[in-house]
Write a protein that holds these residues in place. Structure first.
Motif, PDB file in Angstrom:
ATOM      1  N   ALA A   3       0.851  -1.645   0.119  1.00 60.48           N
ATOM      2  CA  ALA A   3       0.076   0.171  -0.589  1.00 60.48           C
ATOM      3  C   ALA A   3       0.821   1.177  -0.084  1.00 60.48           C
ATOM      4  O   ALA A   3       0.676   2.336  -0.562  1.00 60.48           O
ATOM      5  CB  ALA A   3      -0.487   0.499   0.907  1.00 60.48           C
ATOM      6  N   GLU A   4       2.068   1.298   0.227  1.00 59.80           N
ATOM      7  CA  GLU A   4       2.998   2.237   1.008  1.00 59.80           C
ATOM      8  C   GLU A   4       3.497   2.936  -0.894  1.00 59.80           C
ATOM      9  O   GLU A   4       3.594   3.625  -1.059  1.00 59.80           O
ATOM     10  CB  GLU A   4       4.484   1.780   1.780  1.00 59.80           C
ATOM     11  CG  GLU A   4       4.684   3.691   2.309  1.00 59.80           C
ATOM     12  CD  GLU A   4       5.407   2.939   4.238  1.00 59.80           C
ATOM     13  OE1 GLU A   4       6.486   3.166   4.201  1.00 59.80           O
ATOM     14  OE2 GLU A   4       4.845   2.578   4.686  1.00 59.80           O
ATOM     15  N   GLU A   5       4.038   1.444  -1.304  1.00 55.89           N
ATOM     16  CA  GLU A   5       4.719   2.200  -2.688  1.00 55.89           C
ATOM     17  C   GLU A   5       3.430   2.386  -3.427  1.00 55.89           C
ATOM     18  O   GLU A   5       3.974   2.939  -4.848  1.00 55.89           O
ATOM     19  CB  GLU A   5       5.527   0.922  -2.697  1.00 55.89           C
ATOM     20  CG  GLU A   5       6.395  -0.050  -1.702  1.00 55.89           C
ATOM     21  CD  GLU A   5       7.037  -1.229  -2.403  1.00 55.89           C
ATOM     22  OE1 GLU A   5       8.523  -1.726  -1.613  1.00 55.89           O
ATOM     23  OE2 GLU A   5       5.911  -2.406  -3.522  1.00 55.89           O
ATOM     24  N   ILE A   6       2.260   1.649  -3.447  1.00 55.28           N
ATOM     25  CA  ILE A   6       1.242   1.681  -4.510  1.00 55.28           C
ATOM     26  C   ILE A   6       1.204   3.904  -4.320  1.00 55.28           C
ATOM     27  O   ILE A   6       0.654   4.193  -5.019  1.00 55.28           O
ATOM     28  CB  ILE A   6      -0.229   1.615  -3.980  1.00 55.28           C
ATOM     29  CG1 ILE A   6       0.346  -0.194  -4.689  1.00 55.28           C
ATOM     30  CG2 ILE A   6      -1.320   1.853  -4.767  1.00 55.28           C
ATOM     31  CD1 ILE A   6      -0.595  -0.719  -4.182  1.00 55.28           C
ATOM     32  N   ALA A   7       0.704   4.063  -2.452  1.00 58.88           N
ATOM     33  CA  ALA A   7       0.763   5.575  -2.661  1.00 58.88           C
ATOM     34  C   ALA A   7       1.762   6.524  -3.167  1.00 58.88           C
ATOM     35  O   ALA A   7       1.934   7.679  -3.496  1.00 58.88           O
ATOM     36  CB  ALA A   7       0.622   5.567  -0.991  1.00 58.88           C
ATOM     37  N   SER A   8       3.003   5.815  -2.387  1.00 56.83           N
ATOM     38  CA  SER A   8       4.305   6.772  -3.375  1.00 56.83           C
ATOM     39  C   SER A   8       5.063   6.565  -5.026  1.00 56.83           C
ATOM     40  O   SER A   8       4.699   8.099  -5.004  1.00 56.83           O
ATOM     41  CB  SER A   8       4.886   6.258  -2.825  1.00 56.83           C
ATOM     42  OG  SER A   8       5.710   4.905  -4.069  1.00 56.83           O
ATOM     43  N   MET A   9       3.565   6.409  -5.528  1.00 57.33           N
ATOM     44  CA  MET A   9       3.439   6.542  -7.135  1.00 57.33           C
ATOM     45  C   MET A   9       2.642   7.096  -6.833  1.00 57.33           C
ATOM     46  O   MET A   9       2.368   7.553  -8.476  1.00 57.33           O
ATOM     47  CB  MET A   9       3.535   4.858  -8.134  1.00 57.33           C
ATOM     48  CG  MET A   9       4.917   3.829  -7.457  1.00 57.33           C
ATOM     49  SD  MET A   9       6.502   4.854  -8.510  1.00 57.33           S
ATOM     50  CE  MET A   9       7.508   3.225  -8.232  1.00 57.33           C
ATOM     51  N   GLY A  10       1.556   7.844  -6.561  1.00 61.20           N
ATOM     52  CA  GLY A  10       1.056   8.469  -6.499  1.00 61.20           C
ATOM     53  C   GLY A  10      -0.768   8.124  -6.595  1.00 61.20           C
ATOM     54  O   GLY A  10      -1.481   8.793  -7.371  1.00 61.20           O
ATOM     55  N   ALA A  11      -0.828   6.978  -6.406  1.00 59.65           N
ATOM     56  CA  ALA A  11      -1.933   5.409  -6.798  1.00 59.65           C
ATOM     57  C   ALA A  11      -2.502   6.042  -5.283  1.00 59.65           C
ATOM     58  O   ALA A  11      -1.695   6.498  -3.854  1.00 59.65           O
ATOM     59  CB  ALA A  11      -1.901   4.884  -6.983  1.00 59.65           C
ATOM     60  N   VAL A  12      -3.887   5.865  -5.581  1.00 58.53           N
ATOM     61  CA  VAL A  12      -4.740   5.456  -4.114  1.00 58.53           C
ATOM     62  C   VAL A  12      -4.641   4.490  -3.552  1.00 58.53           C
ATOM     63  O   VAL A  12      -5.271   3.451  -4.812  1.00 58.53           O
ATOM     64  CB  VAL A  12      -5.727   6.040  -4.341  1.00 58.53           C
ATOM     65  CG1 VAL A  12      -6.694   5.675  -3.180  1.00 58.53           C
ATOM     66  CG2 VAL A  12      -6.180   7.397  -4.571  1.00 58.53           C
ATOM     67  N   PRO A  13      -4.514   3.822  -2.608  1.00 61.25           N
ATOM     68  CA  PRO A  13      -4.174   1.993  -1.833  1.00 61.25           C
ATOM     69  C   PRO A  13      -5.454   2.062  -1.939  1.00 61.25           C
ATOM     70  O   PRO A  13      -6.071   2.689  -1.781  1.00 61.25           O
ATOM     71  CB  PRO A  13      -3.067   2.134  -0.952  1.00 61.25           C
ATOM     72  CG  PRO A  13      -2.460   3.497  -1.141  1.00 61.25           C
ATOM     73  CD  PRO A  13      -3.476   4.509  -1.950  1.00 61.25           C
ATOM     74  N   VAL A  14      -6.179   0.411  -3.010  1.00 64.45           N
ATOM     75  CA  VAL A  14      -7.234   0.030  -2.145  1.00 64.45           C
ATOM     76  C   VAL A  14      -7.302  -0.836  -0.760  1.00 64.45           C
ATOM     77  O   VAL A  14      -6.243  -1.787  -1.101  1.00 64.45           O
ATOM     78  CB  VAL A  14      -8.086  -0.345  -3.517  1.00 64.45           C
ATOM     79  CG1 VAL A  14      -9.353  -1.949  -3.262  1.00 64.45           C
ATOM     80  CG2 VAL A  14      -8.470   0.027  -4.616  1.00 64.45           C
ATOM     81  N   ASP A  15      -8.010  -0.361  -0.583  1.00 61.33           N
ATOM     82  CA  ASP A  15      -8.056  -1.541   0.970  1.00 61.33           C
ATOM     83  C   ASP A  15      -9.194  -2.017   0.882  1.00 61.33           C
ATOM     84  O   ASP A  15     -11.095  -2.091   1.261  1.00 61.33           O
ATOM     85  CB  ASP A  15      -8.213  -0.625   2.425  1.00 61.33           C
ATOM     86  CG  ASP A  15      -7.816  -1.366   3.335  1.00 61.33           C
ATOM     87  OD1 ASP A  15      -7.597  -2.932   3.298  1.00 61.33           O
ATOM     88  OD2 ASP A  15      -7.617  -1.162   4.342  1.00 61.33           O
ATOM     89  N   LEU A  16      -9.180  -3.626   0.627  1.00 59.28           N
ATOM     90  CA  LEU A  16     -10.783  -4.613   0.926  1.00 59.28           C
ATOM     91  C   LEU A  16     -10.980  -4.918   2.085  1.00 59.28           C
ATOM     92  O   LEU A  16     -11.969  -6.037   2.116  1.00 59.28           O
ATOM     93  CB  LEU A  16     -10.839  -5.472  -0.374  1.00 59.28           C
ATOM     94  CG  LEU A  16      -9.893  -4.923  -1.735  1.00 59.28           C
ATOM     95  CD1 LEU A  16      -9.781  -6.404  -2.602  1.00 59.28           C
ATOM     96  CD2 LEU A  16     -10.932  -4.485  -2.070  1.00 59.28           C
ATOM     97  N   GLY A  17     -10.368  -4.618   3.377  1.00 55.40           N
ATOM     98  CA  GLY A  17     -10.389  -5.201   4.235  1.00 55.40           C
ATOM     99  C   GLY A  17     -10.188  -6.626   4.687  1.00 55.40           C
ATOM    100  O   GLY A  17     -10.744  -7.389   5.623  1.00 55.40           O
TER     101      GLY A  17
END
Lengths: 373, 373
Positions: free
Chosen positions: A200-214
């Motif tokens: 999730a952190e890497e996804i966010a660092s690329m400028g994307a919103v990490p999807v959390d499916l719980g």
């Protein structure tokens, strides 16, 4: 020693395992490099450039070679031309080609597999799975941009505002992160999902919103995801469905080397996408992340065009070859000393990559697979 | 009054002159809108959405219509179905179709041409040449990125650095600037050239390096370039040649509505590009900026693949239609009052766009062209 680089024979393979730059590097290490004429044509490298870099151009480059470099594993004809004791270095997805592994063992070949480079820091310059995934991830983004007949980025014009496209990227390994970075550059709104919570952190660092499916995280060995239960997979698909339906472009990149890719997206989920939507599945060669995908083809599922990637790095042969050849040069540097073949089997990287040697299968997992057959 | 939107009949035309959003806008202005079933299919707009927006779906939408909206000019069959006094609003490149203009005059049609919207501030929301150029410029960049099998942007990887691609954009109008902005976003090193010296600042503002060939500027009317002498054109090609040879991708966008596009790049200049290079010529429909280009095809010139754009905005039918329909709505708003057709011919925009009215050709330049035939 003599190192051979032959023309690739696998259909559609455009890459080459050595470039003029890496040939010069091999020569500097004290090796003689024999290149088969035309070996670089698919990657737009002329024979002359190899010769200028110090290679011998030989129609039979295997003669007298101690080490044979390749991208794809040698075919039967190529393999049968090697003397016992010859070493090969190429991709070798052994779990998918056990018969080939047995033939290599029985022929007394020493087989180094680029797919088995351990995922440790020191081995990063040798990590061809990563370098080729980088190419594939970029290509996936560019293909999606070309096939989606909408703007990726927001534009404010005198005739009104053009909304940015919504892109969903599944799998946030090297390919997924590169795809995210590239579509983000074009201005799309990007969401990313990976079964590993750490992604999730890497996804966010690329400028994307990490999807959390719980859902629980599935961190596995070597930075790859663990396999999941059927229940978990079903729940994941159910919770991913609204994100898929909302996407203008879906890029899937979830693959585990040597295994069938997980099916993340069922046909009905694609059918819920808007007409004109685009799906790019980088895992199509290993069964696909998207149900119904076909490698090397575009199929319509509902109103969405589903592009199945087939040997995607080979679609960008020049940069893919430059990176792969650099990986190969780093491995050869590790395997040789003062111009001689001198693999140190106590080295974690050497040991990890060597699948057959002196008439036996060295890799414990593969030996077990063979024993159980 | 009744406004008609028919299916486009021009081969390959996927756009539509009204969207559900603009139909709703026309209804709010007090008009009745008749849409022919299927008119929006190419742009992925279902008939139901038009109906929901308040349109009548009629197989014969021209019956009783005072104004007919279109993208391409009506063909002979469509035109012959209109009563004298009916007005049409569409692209109408009259200098290239004088026989059509005469037929319109003789049929007593009132012809408004979207290509003749004056380039003044107040008319910007009506400027369809600009809105469609924006689409074409984006598409050119995405096509170039997809066809060049190299990374556009710089990447630092464990296996070495990937150098950014070199992109040259010729012509810095709306399409050229949008192409520059898009390839720049992907990380390419971009150079831009335009014969108008004033364009250098705009090129720089998009992140590209303006190319200065040391030639006189050619500012013309309406923000377009003036035509140049043969000597100047030859000198320009000579000085452009090294920039073309150095480019991985060349995008050309120099077009003047209603005229043959200038030939900026000769065949030999393309032949000097590296193998694997890409050329995207947006002016191919009007003769091409690149010698040897063919609209709607990819031809190899030397080692470069030359992509000839054919009706490029129609390759992105949904956004192109949204922008075009918004332009059309702005024009209809200007042409009508309280639901009635009420063009004010003293208005600079109305006067500029009206090519035929009440049995005569209103545009002085066109009348002269016809008189001199």
């Amino acid at each position: 020693m003599r190192i051979a680089v032959a023309r690739e024979t696998h259909p559609g393979e455009t890459r080459v395992a050595a470039t003029p730059e890496t040939v010069a590097g091999l020569v500097r290490l004290g090796h003689e490099v024999a290149v088969q004429p035309g070996a670089g044509h698919g990657a737009l490298i002329d024979d002359d450039r190899y010769a200028d870099a110090g290679a011998l151009l030989l129609e039979e480059p295997f003669d007298g070679a101690e080490l044979v470099l390749g991208v794809q594993p040698l075919d039967d004809a190529g393999r049968s031309r090697l003397r016992p004791g010859t070493a090969t270095l190429s991709f070798l997805p052994a779990t998918l080609m056990l018969a080939d592994l047995v033939a290599r063992r029985d022929a007394g070949l020493t087989s180094f597999a680029m797919d088995y480079v351990p995922r440790i820091s020191r081995a990063q310059p040798m990590d061809a799975l990563s370098s080729q995934s980088l190419v594939a991830g970029y290509r996936a983004a560019v293909v999606a941009a070309g096939r989606l007949r909408e703007f990726f980025g927001l534009s404010m014009t005198a005739a009104g505002t053009i909304k940015p496209a919504q892109v969903l990227v599944l799998g946030a390994g090297v390919a997924g992160l590169q795809a995210i970075a590239t579509v983000k550059r074009l201005g799309a709104v990007v969401r990313g999902y990976d079964v590993r919570a750490a992604a999730a952190e890497e996804i966010a660092s690329m400028g994307a919103v990490p999807v959390d499916l719980g859902l629980d995280t599935l961190e596995g060995a070597g930075g790859y995801a663990r396999e999941m239960t059927a229940e978990r997979a079903a729940l994941q698909r159910e919770r991913l469905a609204p994100y898929v339906a909302a996407a203008d472009a879906l890029i899937t990149t979830a693959a585990v080397p040597g295994r069938r890719a997980p099916v993340l997206v069922h046909r009905a989920m694609v059918e819920a996408m808007r007409p004109g939507s685009v799906v790019v599945d980088l895992a199509a060669d290993s069964g696909g992340n998207v149900e119904g995908v076909e490698p090397g083809r575009v199929v319509m599922i509902g109103g969405a065009a589903v592009w199945g990637g087939s040997n995607v790095p080979a679609q960008m042969p020049a940069p893919a070859s430059r990176l792969y050849a650099a990986n190969v040069l780093a491995v050869v540097t590790l395997l040789t000393r003062e111009g001689d073949f001198a693999p140190d089997f106590d080295d974690e990287i050497v040991a990890g990559m060597c699948l057959t040697h002196q008439g036996r299968v060295r890799n414990a997992m593969l030996a077990e697979l063979l024993g159980s057959e």
